[in-house]
Scaffold this motif. Sequence first.
Motif, PDB file in Angstrom:
ATOM      1  N   THR A  38      -5.812  10.422  19.786  1.00  0.00           N
ATOM      2  CA  THR A  38      -6.336   9.880  18.534  1.00  0.00           C
ATOM      3  C   THR A  38      -6.474   8.360  18.641  1.00  0.00           C
ATOM      4  O   THR A  38      -5.541   7.678  19.073  1.00  0.00           O
ATOM      5  CB  THR A  38      -5.404  10.245  17.373  1.00  0.00           C
ATOM      6  OG1 THR A  38      -5.370  11.671  17.251  1.00  0.00           O
ATOM      7  CG2 THR A  38      -5.879   9.643  16.076  1.00  0.00           C
ATOM      8  N   ARG A  39      -7.624   7.845  18.233  1.00  0.00           N
ATOM      9  CA  ARG A  39      -7.907   6.409  18.363  1.00  0.00           C
ATOM     10  C   ARG A  39      -7.489   5.617  17.125  1.00  0.00           C
ATOM     11  O   ARG A  39      -6.694   4.692  17.200  1.00  0.00           O
ATOM     12  CB  ARG A  39      -9.403   6.200  18.633  1.00  0.00           C
ATOM     13  CG  ARG A  39      -9.885   6.802  19.963  1.00  0.00           C
ATOM     14  CD  ARG A  39      -9.306   6.012  21.136  1.00  0.00           C
ATOM     15  NE  ARG A  39      -9.871   6.481  22.398  1.00  0.00           N
ATOM     16  CZ  ARG A  39      -9.229   7.223  23.297  1.00  0.00           C
ATOM     17  NH1 ARG A  39      -7.990   7.596  23.054  1.00  0.00           N
ATOM     18  NH2 ARG A  39      -9.809   7.600  24.407  1.00  0.00           N
ATOM     19  N   ASP A  40      -8.045   5.952  15.964  1.00  0.00           N
ATOM     20  CA  ASP A  40      -7.811   5.187  14.732  1.00  0.00           C
ATOM     21  C   ASP A  40      -7.176   6.094  13.681  1.00  0.00           C
ATOM     22  O   ASP A  40      -7.702   7.180  13.377  1.00  0.00           O
ATOM     23  CB  ASP A  40      -9.120   4.634  14.175  1.00  0.00           C
ATOM     24  CG  ASP A  40      -9.890   3.798  15.191  1.00  0.00           C
ATOM     25  OD1 ASP A  40      -9.272   3.299  16.150  1.00  0.00           O
ATOM     26  OD2 ASP A  40     -11.117   3.654  15.020  1.00  0.00           O
ATOM     27  N   PHE A  41      -6.056   5.646  13.109  1.00  0.00           N
ATOM     28  CA  PHE A  41      -5.400   6.458  12.087  1.00  0.00           C
ATOM     29  C   PHE A  41      -4.446   5.591  11.275  1.00  0.00           C
ATOM     30  O   PHE A  41      -4.057   4.497  11.697  1.00  0.00           O
ATOM     31  CB  PHE A  41      -4.647   7.636  12.712  1.00  0.00           C
ATOM     32  CG  PHE A  41      -3.534   7.247  13.655  1.00  0.00           C
ATOM     33  CD1 PHE A  41      -2.214   7.244  13.237  1.00  0.00           C
ATOM     34  CD2 PHE A  41      -3.805   6.886  14.968  1.00  0.00           C
ATOM     35  CE1 PHE A  41      -1.184   6.894  14.106  1.00  0.00           C
ATOM     36  CE2 PHE A  41      -2.784   6.537  15.851  1.00  0.00           C
ATOM     37  CZ  PHE A  41      -1.466   6.538  15.414  1.00  0.00           C
ATOM     38  N   THR A  42      -4.086   6.095  10.104  1.00  0.00           N
ATOM     39  CA  THR A  42      -3.107   5.430   9.250  1.00  0.00           C
ATOM     40  C   THR A  42      -1.990   6.408   8.921  1.00  0.00           C
ATOM     41  O   THR A  42      -2.182   7.630   8.917  1.00  0.00           O
ATOM     42  CB  THR A  42      -3.722   4.922   7.933  1.00  0.00           C
ATOM     43  OG1 THR A  42      -4.302   6.033   7.234  1.00  0.00           O
ATOM     44  CG2 THR A  42      -4.787   3.872   8.193  1.00  0.00           C
ATOM     45  N   VAL A  43      -0.810   5.848   8.652  1.00  0.00           N
ATOM     46  CA  VAL A  43       0.337   6.629   8.208  1.00  0.00           C
ATOM     47  C   VAL A  43       0.725   6.099   6.836  1.00  0.00           C
ATOM     48  O   VAL A  43       0.903   4.886   6.652  1.00  0.00           O
ATOM     49  CB  VAL A  43       1.515   6.511   9.190  1.00  0.00           C
ATOM     50  CG1 VAL A  43       2.697   7.350   8.713  1.00  0.00           C
ATOM     51  CG2 VAL A  43       1.094   6.940  10.594  1.00  0.00           C
ATOM     52  N   GLU A  44       0.855   7.019   5.859  1.00  0.00           N
ATOM     53  CA  GLU A  44       1.154   6.629   4.486  1.00  0.00           C
ATOM     54  C   GLU A  44       2.325   7.450   3.959  1.00  0.00           C
ATOM     55  O   GLU A  44       2.557   8.582   4.395  1.00  0.00           O
ATOM     56  CB  GLU A  44      -0.056   6.870   3.582  1.00  0.00           C
ATOM     57  CG  GLU A  44      -1.318   6.140   4.015  1.00  0.00           C
ATOM     58  CD  GLU A  44      -2.538   6.671   3.276  1.00  0.00           C
ATOM     59  OE1 GLU A  44      -2.959   6.009   2.303  1.00  0.00           O
ATOM     60  OE2 GLU A  44      -3.036   7.750   3.646  1.00  0.00           O
ATOM     61  N   THR A  45       3.060   6.876   3.001  1.00  0.00           N
ATOM     62  CA  THR A  45       4.143   7.588   2.331  1.00  0.00           C
ATOM     63  C   THR A  45       3.908   7.573   0.827  1.00  0.00           C
ATOM     64  O   THR A  45       3.175   6.726   0.294  1.00  0.00           O
ATOM     65  CB  THR A  45       5.510   6.960   2.636  1.00  0.00           C
ATOM     66  OG1 THR A  45       5.513   5.593   2.184  1.00  0.00           O
ATOM     67  CG2 THR A  45       5.805   7.000   4.125  1.00  0.00           C
ATOM     68  N   SER A  46       4.564   8.539   0.158  1.00  0.00           N
ATOM     69  CA  SER A  46       4.419   8.633  -1.292  1.00  0.00           C
ATOM     70  C   SER A  46       5.634   9.319  -1.887  1.00  0.00           C
ATOM     71  O   SER A  46       6.246  10.192  -1.249  1.00  0.00           O
ATOM     72  CB  SER A  46       3.154   9.426  -1.649  1.00  0.00           C
ATOM     73  OG  SER A  46       3.068   9.659  -3.051  1.00  0.00           O
ATOM     74  N   LEU A  47       5.984   8.939  -3.111  1.00  0.00           N
ATOM     75  CA  LEU A  47       7.052   9.614  -3.838  1.00  0.00           C
ATOM     76  C   LEU A  47       6.539  10.798  -4.636  1.00  0.00           C
ATOM     77  O   LEU A  47       7.234  11.803  -4.803  1.00  0.00           O
ATOM     78  CB  LEU A  47       7.752   8.634  -4.786  1.00  0.00           C
ATOM     79  CG  LEU A  47       9.044   7.974  -4.301  1.00  0.00           C
ATOM     80  CD1 LEU A  47       9.518   6.939  -5.314  1.00  0.00           C
ATOM     81  CD2 LEU A  47      10.134   9.000  -4.033  1.00  0.00           C
ATOM     82  N   ASP A  48       5.296  10.696  -5.123  1.00  0.00           N
ATOM     83  CA  ASP A  48       4.779  11.723  -6.029  1.00  0.00           C
ATOM     84  C   ASP A  48       3.558  12.466  -5.504  1.00  0.00           C
ATOM     85  O   ASP A  48       3.047  13.371  -6.174  1.00  0.00           O
ATOM     86  CB  ASP A  48       4.434  11.089  -7.381  1.00  0.00           C
ATOM     87  CG  ASP A  48       3.432   9.937  -7.250  1.00  0.00           C
ATOM     88  OD1 ASP A  48       2.868   9.744  -6.147  1.00  0.00           O
ATOM     89  OD2 ASP A  48       3.228   9.230  -8.245  1.00  0.00           O
ATOM     90  N   GLY A  49       3.056  12.103  -4.323  1.00  0.00           N
ATOM     91  CA  GLY A  49       1.862  12.746  -3.800  1.00  0.00           C
ATOM     92  C   GLY A  49       0.583  12.219  -4.395  1.00  0.00           C
ATOM     93  O   GLY A  49      -0.515  12.728  -4.076  1.00  0.00           O
ATOM     94  N   GLU A  50       0.670  11.214  -5.246  1.00  0.00           N
ATOM     95  CA  GLU A  50      -0.508  10.633  -5.895  1.00  0.00           C
ATOM     96  C   GLU A  50      -0.733   9.186  -5.458  1.00  0.00           C
ATOM     97  O   GLU A  50      -1.841   8.795  -5.099  1.00  0.00           O
ATOM     98  CB  GLU A  50      -0.342  10.691  -7.426  1.00  0.00           C
ATOM     99  CG  GLU A  50      -0.193  12.100  -7.986  1.00  0.00           C
ATOM    100  CD  GLU A  50      -1.485  12.890  -7.897  1.00  0.00           C
ATOM    101  OE1 GLU A  50      -2.552  12.263  -7.832  1.00  0.00           O
ATOM    102  OE2 GLU A  50      -1.409  14.137  -7.878  1.00  0.00           O
ATOM    103  N   THR A  51       0.333   8.404  -5.509  1.00  0.00           N
ATOM    104  CA  THR A  51       0.251   6.990  -5.136  1.00  0.00           C
ATOM    105  C   THR A  51       0.806   6.830  -3.720  1.00  0.00           C
ATOM    106  O   THR A  51       1.947   7.214  -3.443  1.00  0.00           O
ATOM    107  CB  THR A  51       1.067   6.123  -6.111  1.00  0.00           C
ATOM    108  OG1 THR A  51       0.586   6.344  -7.435  1.00  0.00           O
ATOM    109  CG2 THR A  51       0.953   4.657  -5.740  1.00  0.00           C
ATOM    110  N   TRP A  52      -0.017   6.218  -2.855  1.00  0.00           N
ATOM    111  CA  TRP A  52       0.327   6.159  -1.433  1.00  0.00           C
ATOM    112  C   TRP A  52       0.497   4.716  -0.970  1.00  0.00           C
ATOM    113  O   TRP A  52      -0.215   3.822  -1.436  1.00  0.00           O
ATOM    114  CB  TRP A  52      -0.742   6.837  -0.586  1.00  0.00           C
ATOM    115  CG  TRP A  52      -0.822   8.315  -0.840  1.00  0.00           C
ATOM    116  CD1 TRP A  52      -1.549   8.941  -1.811  1.00  0.00           C
ATOM    117  CD2 TRP A  52      -0.104   9.327  -0.139  1.00  0.00           C
ATOM    118  NE1 TRP A  52      -1.341  10.292  -1.760  1.00  0.00           N
ATOM    119  CE2 TRP A  52      -0.460  10.558  -0.730  1.00  0.00           C
ATOM    120  CE3 TRP A  52       0.784   9.321   0.919  1.00  0.00           C
ATOM    121  CZ2 TRP A  52       0.048  11.772  -0.298  1.00  0.00           C
ATOM    122  CZ3 TRP A  52       1.293  10.526   1.368  1.00  0.00           C
ATOM    123  CH2 TRP A  52       0.934  11.743   0.764  1.00  0.00           C
ATOM    124  N   THR A  53       1.430   4.520  -0.053  1.00  0.00           N
ATOM    125  CA  THR A  53       1.675   3.214   0.555  1.00  0.00           C
ATOM    126  C   THR A  53       1.472   3.320   2.059  1.00  0.00           C
ATOM    127  O   THR A  53       2.061   4.196   2.712  1.00  0.00           O
ATOM    128  CB  THR A  53       3.122   2.739   0.282  1.00  0.00           C
ATOM    129  OG1 THR A  53       3.329   2.646  -1.129  1.00  0.00           O
ATOM    130  CG2 THR A  53       3.375   1.393   0.938  1.00  0.00           C
TER     131      THR A  53
END
Length: 748
Positions: free
Chosen positions: A684-699
């Motif tokens: 995989t070349r380009d990707f992001t990793v995100e986290t969330s507490l509620d599945g709606e708002t992502w960091t």
Amino acid sequence: MKQKIILVATLSFAVLSGQAQEKVMKVLKKDGTCTQTRVADLKQVSFLTVDEGSDLMLEKFVNGGLFRTDVSDVQEIIYVDTTYNLNSKGYRILEADELCWPDDRLLPLFLPPVSVRSLDMNAAGLSDEERVMFCTLQGIVNRTRPRILLYNHNEEPQNTWPSAHDLSTSPISASRPYDLVKSFKEEIKGLVLYSNERSEHYSNLAATIAGLDRLLPVTAEIRDKLVAQGLDFPVVEDLTSLTMTGALSIYTYLYRNYWSRCNHRLLISLRPTIPYVHDIAAACGSACVWLDPRNSNERQLLDRMLKDMTPGRDIVLGWYPEERSGVGEATKYGLSTVPADFFENTTVYAAVNKPVKISPVPKRPKLENKIYAAVYISDGDNIQYCQHAMAKIFEQSGRGKMALNWTISPALADFSPMMLNYYYRKATTNDCFVSGPSGVGYAMPYDGHNARYYASANSSEVITPYTQLTQRYIEKAGLRVITIWDNISEVQRTAYAENCPYLYGLTINDWERQNGRLTASIQSDWLPITPLYPCYANGVDVITDFFNRDIQNFTGAEPMFVSAQATVWDAGPDKLIALKDRLNALSPDHVNIVRADHWFSYYNEAHHLPFNITLLQDMEITSSPTKTNVKYAANGSPSQGYMWMSRTTDGTGWVQLDFKEPFEISRYVVRHAEAGGLDPELNTRDFTVETSLDGETWTVVGSFTGNIAPVTEATITPVEAQYLRVSVTNGGYDGCVRIADIEVYGKH
């Protein structure tokens, strides 16, 4: 300025056939990696000129995709032309110094086996000296291309390992063993004549010389047998006039006259008349010695050889006159010993260079206030045990009825990856594989019997490269726990924590200290180091007795953890299965016997330390349209066949993990296609990793572009989250997105 390119023959766009397809192009890249490609696997090699300013591109198909290597990445290209020394099959006859041996491998790269001739040396009634000669012949022939397989040990069914490596063989009649020499006489230049009358160590000296110069080590009796078969090779080296009688003088002679010509990547330590790993010694041009470190003069000579080897890259193969002094001496120089005194056919099985297919790891239930017990089976550091005794013990009917942790050697990832695959394929979910002591090959940082550190507390320059090498091989082999023999210092603990992020935990050996016991500790706030109490126990009674010293104090107010090690020679699965009833009787319905990876996961959770929360049974995985089962994205195996793959080919896709409750997440690991054995172009070349507490708002906790690494690992500022999502915007070269495995580390 372009790097040096040597084209010893001209390839063009033509589709090649016949013997030409068997030829090999070697590509040495500027990053030090070396690849070998059969001409038959090349689509084309195109170039304008071969001088400065040239443009060159290698193209090949891998798994349906077209991949290119640009000249700017290349140091040197060598293609074998018919003007070289070819045998009657059209293979170039290789010398010991012409092997392709990348720095990141314990062994050289060999071509795949073809037209393999086999000989049962037991049925042929060969003497030890004859067996050494045949094993040397095997190594000389097989370094060009593996074509000889020798049966020597016969503890497991004879077809076990040829079958596991998908090999078909044509046998040489046991009544005419020297027909094997006739079959390959064109690849032998002559003989090393020696006699063991004064000392058996002349056999090792002769074998060393033979491997360097494509000679056969023979006594006068063996030479007469060769001549009787019409094989009148010239005597190139005659050692029979030497008058030395002791190991020290003979190996000093070897050191002064031949050591500089030997490769220093691999030192063979082997009793002279044990005819096993002589094949890999001859193939590599390695020195064969049998020096006893308990003798100060012999130890000094051995040390001179060990000092010429490189920690973190080179190994000692074989065994020693005495275990702890030998293993400890190599450890002192940051070198691991791969015990292999009875390991056979290395040059055949190492040539079947397939990725290790790691089994998925079963999910674990929630932590409870119970007793968690783990039982380890030794002696898996010894690859001859893995090849012979373990193959029989693994068939015991008790295996699979109780969680057992089998020590096995990470070095098999190079010595015989298909051997690891054989055990993974047969394993049940109750069989967990862990590393023997103390990582890649046997090392002994601390000798508990003699109360001494071999790699002292001030030797980070020694332990660091060893642990770096260990990390590479435990990850290749899928081993998350290392059994340390016997203990480790603070510096050594730090080295494992800093250099082995693949680990879940370490065990140390208590040796049943009756007046006290080793205590568990946590290194660098994440790595648990726990004692085996008892260690190397010879039966269920011993383990039950030691476990009960803790279990009798269990109150049920919090989890309890106990672990033990059994010697496989006394207590295999059929005997150890009795532990289930024994431990239940000690504390009814409170004891869970679990896999080592689960044990350390429970241990870390109970101690509020980060653990791999993708192991949790309640975790839910969702994804964009997928060709494979969505659970493959986080099942503990990066291997092909257990890999998440997008249904579309537009280079995009996503995977989302729901842990069902919040955790403080501090680390994540994303393994790409190459980690599963596929071509690096598919990473995989380009990707992001995100986290969330509620599945709606992502960091966003990680953003990556132009990735070429097989593994992306990141430690982050701890964040409270219930969800983690990997979103890919540029997948592999063929447009498919592949995620081999995701790990997420968090704590309550």
